[in-house]
Enzyme design. Structure first.
Site, short mmCIF file in Angstrom:
data_model
loop_
_atom_site.label_atom_id
_atom_site.label_comp_id
_atom_site.label_asym_id
_atom_site.label_seq_id
_atom_site.Cartn_x
_atom_site.Cartn_y
_atom_site.Cartn_z
N ALA A 1 0.73 -1.07 -0.08
CA ALA A 1 -0.02 0.03 0.00
C ALA A 1 0.70 1.29 -0.14
O ALA A 1 1.60 1.44 0.80
CB ALA A 1 -0.74 -0.06 1.29
N GLY B 1 -0.37 4.69 -0.74
CA GLY B 1 -0.90 6.12 -0.46
C GLY B 1 -0.89 6.46 0.91
O GLY B 1 -0.51 7.27 1.25
N GLY B 2 -1.64 5.77 2.00
CA GLY B 2 -1.83 6.04 3.31
C GLY B 2 -3.21 5.64 3.90
O GLY B 2 -3.91 4.73 3.37
N GLU C 1 -6.42 12.43 -2.13
CA GLU C 1 -6.22 11.57 -3.19
C GLU C 1 -7.78 11.59 -3.84
O GLU C 1 -8.69 12.54 -3.30
CB GLU C 1 -6.34 10.25 -2.55
N ASP D 1 -8.26 -17.15 -0.25
CA ASP D 1 -8.45 -18.09 0.61
C ASP D 1 -9.40 -17.90 1.74
O ASP D 1 -10.14 -19.03 1.99
CB ASP D 1 -6.98 -18.45 1.54
N HIS E 1 -7.32 -0.83 -9.92
CA HIS E 1 -6.53 0.53 -9.80
C HIS E 1 -5.97 1.02 -11.14
O HIS E 1 -5.55 0.47 -11.88
CB HIS E 1 -5.26 0.07 -9.06
N ARG F 1 -12.12 6.01 -8.60
CA ARG F 1 -11.20 4.96 -9.27
C ARG F 1 -11.81 4.42 -10.48
O ARG F 1 -11.33 4.04 -11.55
CB ARG F 1 -10.65 3.98 -8.38
N HIS G 1 -7.03 -4.65 -7.87
CA HIS G 1 -6.38 -3.87 -6.92
C HIS G 1 -6.97 -4.47 -5.47
O HIS G 1 -6.27 -4.67 -4.65
CB HIS G 1 -6.36 -2.52 -7.15
N ARG H 1 -14.65 1.51 -3.23
CA ARG H 1 -13.92 1.95 -2.02
C ARG H 1 -13.11 3.30 -2.21
O ARG H 1 -12.71 3.65 -3.33
CB ARG H 1 -12.54 0.99 -1.87
N SER I 1 -8.79 1.66 3.01
CA SER I 1 -8.78 0.32 3.20
C SER I 1 -7.75 -0.09 4.40
O SER I 1 -8.02 -0.92 5.26
CB SER I 1 -8.15 -0.50 2.13
#
Length: 545
Positions: free
Chosen positions: A55, A57-58, A128, A231, A252, A298, A359, A394, A399
């Protein structure tokens, strides 16, 4: 007569808590639950190898006086296109600052503010796509790596956490299968392969938490690492859990396009700091796609890039930040700068070739706001869960936030239940039965099935879908699932076999969800139903086993 095998059956091992997955959600939950009892923390490779470390971005959180909980909530709801659970969104947003402060107290090296009073906060906050304020706290463009590094250090030094690296969970252990006299289905842990010692054991626990991340490997092109094989969703589904919204796989918009680089993400924060998308001939195309241009949600950016690639016939588009000051670029995006430079691209002078890639899944195992799955003693957190936070799309950097705060929600829930859980006596569980299963004659069978699943999903169930494509995908994936199940029960489990079996299940569930939604909403876009139908489809797509 059974074939001779190298695998051994080990003794059952008991913990108070079994956590499957070591990313931000799993590691955070392990640290918290270690206050109550012994934790077994299972990961397929090393503690560091997970989605979290990639990850860039932040973490989105309300940290400035120029921001508000209401603003963050509304941005999340808008991005989710009518499917977010508002109560969940508000609970998560409100818990954000506390979660961030805990990380600061742990010593996570977030990027400091360039000016002490710039954001009324000592750390730099970036913006973002689809955010109405600067609220992304980050560690340059390597936030996940910085976060995971700190969590790994804390987990490793904790005496109440047993680290189980290179262990692959085969399936959850549920009472109706191993203890049929129990009246209610309850998870008792999981059967697990220890790849280092070639031992299959039952790891038993009073509470099991799935934190296995997503399933980006379902697609041919993905930003996810190799461990992201779905899984958790597959195991929970086989155990009887509900899943929802798997049609919403977020692509993404900007993954580095290079034959010499695998799955390298170009952070959305770069567009937040002014990077421009252009076609190969230099034309800026996002101006015609959305009023927010490069800062559009996105799904819109990914579709615009996909449309531009299809229209021009080129293999990629360009992301250009070279108009910004070189020192600014190097300071804010050192990881991207270094990686691109190693490939002969100087991003202070040259645009970056990019393509969309699978993504993040906005769907998963259905949970409530405590992380409960509906199956007793089983919780799910992070990307593997469908909590209602993300809806149909999202919001960027929500996340890591979700993983952190749901680790705390689960801890608080289990802490309240601990008096009863602590006294729970785990029943006798049979050891893994190898039976007549033998070693695979040819690994090419697994690699062939794996390749077929990923290509089928990429060609028929990716950014833009049609009913015909989904129908073709369903027919082939159903056939593959049957082939794998027949093969599976005659072969001793290995990580590769377990993963391809799980990928096939998640592919089948994804196609089923996509075929149920006869509209376009958020990440799910259908050429046959290019409109949003709030009357019939403003609801989660829930599939019950």
């Amino acid at each position: 007569m059974a074939k001779k095998t190298s695998i051994q059956v080990g003794e059952n091992i008991k913990f108070d808590f079994l956590i499957i997955g070591s990313g931000v959600a799993g590691a955070s939950a392990a640290l918290k639950l270690s206050k109550l009892g012994k934790v077994g923390l299972l990961c397929k490779e090393t503690l560091f190898e997970c989605n979290t470390r990639w990850a860039q971005g932040g973490i989105a959180s309300v940290l400035s006086e120029n921001d508000s909980y209401e603003s963050h909530t509304q941005d999340t709801l808008i991005a989710g296109n009518g499917l977010c659970h508002e109560a969940t969104v508000r609970k998560v947003v409100a818990a954000g600052p506390k979660a961030v402060q805990e990380l600061i107290d742990m010593g996570v090296a977030f990027t400091p503010s360039e000016s002490q009073n710039q954001y009324d906060f000592e750390y730099h906050l970036t913006q973002e796509g689809a955010h109405s304020a600067r609220r992304i706290i980050h560690a340059a463009d390597m936030t996940g790596a910085a976060l995971q590094k700190t969590l790994v250090e804390k987990v490793t030094e904790n005496p109440n956490i047993v680290i189980l690296e290179f262990h692959t969970a085969i399936d959850l252990i549920v009472t109706d299968k191993v203890c049929p006299d129990f009246s209610r289905n309850r998870v008792l842990g999981a059967y697990v392969i220890n790849e280092r010692d070639n031992i299959i054991s039952a790891l038993l626990a009073k509470a099991t938490i799935l934190a296995t991340g997503g399933h980006g490997k379902l697609y041919l092109y993905t930003t996810n690492p190799d461990v992201a094989a779905g899984d958790g969703v597959a195991m929970a589904w086989r155990a009887g859990a509900r899943v929802a919204n798997l049609e919403f796989m977020q692509f993404h918009p900007t993954c580095l396009y290079s034959p010499r680089a695998k799955n390298f993400l170009i952070s959305e924060a770069m567009r937040g700091e002014g990077a421009i998308l252009k076609s190969k001939n230099g034309k800026r195309f996002m101006e015609d796609a959305h009023p927010l241009k490069e800062l559009a949600p996105r799904d819109i950016v990914a579709r615009a890039i996909d449309a531009e690639i299809k229209k021009t016939g080129e293999a990629y588009v360009l992301l250009d930040i070279s108009h910004k000051d070189p020192d600014f670029i190097k300071a804010h995006f050192p990881g991207i700068y270094s990686k691109c430079l190693s490939l002969g691209i100087d991003i202070t002078k040259d645009p970056i070739p990019v393509v969309p890639a699978a993504h993040y899944s906005c769907g998963g195992i259905v949970t409530d706001t405590r992380g409960r799955t509906g199956i007793k003693a089983l919780w799910a957190i992070g990307e593997v869960a469908c909590t209602g936070l993300h809806g149909a799309n999202r919001l960027a950097s929500n996340s890591l936030l979700e993983g952190l705060v749901f680790a705390d929600f689960v801890y608080e829930d289990i802490k309240n239940l601990w008096p009863d859980l602590q006294n729970y006596s785990i029943p006798e569980v049979p050891k893994w039965q190898i039976g007549k299963a033998g070693e695979p004659d040819e690994m090419v069978v697994i690699s062939q099935l794996w390749d077929e699943i990923r290509r089928t999903m990429w060609n028929y169930v990716s950014i833009v879908r049609t009913e015909k494509r989904l129908s073709r995908a369903a027919a082939r994936i159903d056939q593959i699932c049957q082939e794998i199940e027949t093969y599976y029960w005659n072969i001793i489990p290995s990580r590769s076999l377990v993963e391809v079996r799980n990928l096939a299940v998640v592919a089948q569930l994804t196609v089923k969800c996509a075929r149920m939604r006869k509209e376009s909403r958020g990440i799910h876009y259908s050429l046959d139903y290019p409109y949003t139908d709030d009357i019939n489809y403003k609801k989660d797509t829930v599939v019950i086993s």
